[in-house]
Design an enzyme around this catalytic site. Sequence first.
Site, mmCIF file in Angstrom:
data_model
loop_
_atom_site.group_PDB
_atom_site.id
_atom_site.type_symbol
_atom_site.label_atom_id
_atom_site.label_comp_id
_atom_site.label_asym_id
_atom_site.label_seq_id
_atom_site.Cartn_x
_atom_site.Cartn_y
_atom_site.Cartn_z
ATOM 1 N N LYS A 1 0.934 -1.346 -0.172
ATOM 2 C CA LYS A 1 -0.011 -0.079 -0.034
ATOM 3 C C LYS A 1 0.747 1.254 0.147
ATOM 4 O O LYS A 1 1.882 1.470 0.788
ATOM 5 C CB LYS A 1 -0.980 -0.055 1.095
ATOM 6 C CG LYS A 1 -1.935 1.084 1.147
ATOM 7 C CD LYS A 1 -2.712 1.093 2.439
ATOM 8 C CE LYS A 1 -3.680 2.105 2.572
ATOM 9 N NZ LYS A 1 -4.566 1.978 3.928
ATOM 10 N N SER B 1 -9.518 2.334 2.887
ATOM 11 C CA SER B 1 -8.708 2.810 2.156
ATOM 12 C C SER B 1 -7.676 1.776 1.119
ATOM 13 O O SER B 1 -7.155 2.320 0.157
ATOM 14 C CB SER B 1 -7.934 3.980 2.943
ATOM 15 O OG SER B 1 -7.072 3.279 3.892
ATOM 16 N N SER C 1 -9.738 -0.239 7.060
ATOM 17 C CA SER C 1 -9.180 -0.107 5.960
ATOM 18 C C SER C 1 -8.418 -1.380 5.355
ATOM 19 O O SER C 1 -8.102 -1.375 4.049
ATOM 20 C CB SER C 1 -8.056 0.932 5.892
ATOM 21 O OG SER C 1 -8.737 2.314 5.604
HETATM 22 N N1 GLN Z 1 -12.609 4.616 6.501
HETATM 23 C C1 GLN Z 1 -11.959 4.949 7.676
HETATM 24 C C2 GLN Z 1 -11.477 6.274 7.508
HETATM 25 O O1 GLN Z 1 -11.720 7.065 6.641
HETATM 26 C C3 GLN Z 1 -10.842 4.149 8.040
HETATM 27 C C4 GLN Z 1 -9.672 4.648 7.219
HETATM 28 C C5 GLN Z 1 -8.453 3.657 7.559
HETATM 29 O O2 GLN Z 1 -8.515 2.500 8.233
HETATM 30 N N2 GLN Z 1 -7.271 4.003 7.092
HETATM 31 O O3 GLN Z 1 -11.041 7.056 8.695
#
Ligand code: GLN
Length: 509
Positions: free
Chosen positions: A78, A153, A177
């Site tokens: 990632k 994400s 994410s």
């Molecule tokens: N979707 C969540 C956020 O936007 C989690 C993001 C993540 O785990 N990096 O904060």
Amino acid sequence: MELTNRTIKELQKEDKAEVLSACLNRIREVEPKLHAFVTHAPLQSAGQAHDKNPNTQYAIHNTAKGQSPLAGIPVGIKDVICTRNMRTTASAKMLDSFIPPYDATVVKKLKEAGAIVVGKNNCDAWAHGSSTENSDYGVTPNPWDLARVSGGSSGGSAAAVAAGEIPYSIGTDTGGSIRQPAAFCGVVGLKPTYGRVSRYGLIAMGSSLDCPGPITKTVEDAVMVMNVIAGPDERDATTLKNLYVSHTPGEKIPPHLESEEMKRINFEFTKDLNKDIKGLKIGVPKEYFGLGLFDEVGEVFKQSLLTFEKMGAEVIEISLPHTEYALAAYYVIMTAETSSNLGRYDGVKYGFSAKDSKDLIDSYFKTRDEGFGDEAKRRIMLGTYVLSSGYYDAYYLKAAKVRRLVYEDFLKAYEKVDVILTPTAPTPAFKIGEKADPVSMYLADVFTVPVSLAGLPAISIPAGFSPDKLPIGVQIIGPHFEEAKILNVAHKFEKETAGEEWRKFKPVI
Ligand code: GLN
């Protein structure tokens, strides 16, 4: 079967140069549509991966006795995880030209095991989001339906694994994410216990929440990756000290680590994988059913409970009474930490710097205005607000207290049950552009965020499909440092359902 459809385990006996060539060909074939990578390693063919440039790649190994099962196997990383001499952007314009001079600990460990980094996976910029639509490099669609999102994400990681570009990827999970995109793309995603895997070299989002972990095709593969990436790191003070993870089967545990407590948490993740789950107590939190759960997800979840019961597990209703406050607390704590972590991007130290500024202050303003997207700005403003002196007690401190209550809910539940089972997300993958207002997007994380606040390990595994053939996942949550337990439960489910019709479905790409 094509090499690109195989698991890490199945690839052990294959020629690793052929494996890499197959992956690179698959990447060339699908990337124009999938866009799961922001940066590709300079590997045109397998031959080029042979240690020509020691700074970017290690030699291809064919698996030999005593060698890591990851040797010679391609991996995607990632793009919020630093890779030495390989551009790392966090999918954000601000870091478009950033080339880290060092490897994150997870990457270093993978390279030492002989893994071949083929490129950097797309994600929401700074890991902010649940759909990969926030990436400054364009959205990664879902391999099962290109009109839908891959989740986020870590959407690029999950989509790349589902589409057969790479056998596994390393994602990060701050509020869901790893788990949510894994569920949307029909693959396995493990968020380890906070402190189990080093955060050194991650572009920080919420430092008290961030956890790197594997996205794989099977539970067994997740175990193989965990055996390599987990463990203490002197560069991350929050990794559990003295946590001993044996990398060699049969290796003796040093005597000072043989206390009862250490025995509980010191294991090779493989050890209990095939343990019978007869009599296992599975808790199902009743609060999770009022939170916008779609019928088709509820249906798959019910089926999975029946499967577990068939295997001899006992399903018990439990209560996690503070669930409804978890999302709000998360968006206070996470934005507070995010605003602080993003403070370093001032156009001076590294990354993007705005042109034609009048003076230093003007340069700060312009750089941050032009370099950050809307979502990052939203979080910086919210985080700065909740930390400001007049509001700190009312928001940040309050959220920290709620976090403790959420944590205690789980500890209480584990007095009665061994693991907790929930759907991973309330819906299957939604349409690109469907969730234009941020709050509806934030709701995609209602089932994953409480686990992150409590720092617990959780795994999302494929459990079935919606009537229109979209993958649906379930989440198995364990007590702190009990990854082995949830991996065992997940693996048993995977084996039990191996013959089911939906296991034969293939992505459209
Ligand atoms: N979707 C969540 C956020 O936007 C989690 C993001 C993540 O785990 N990096 O904060």
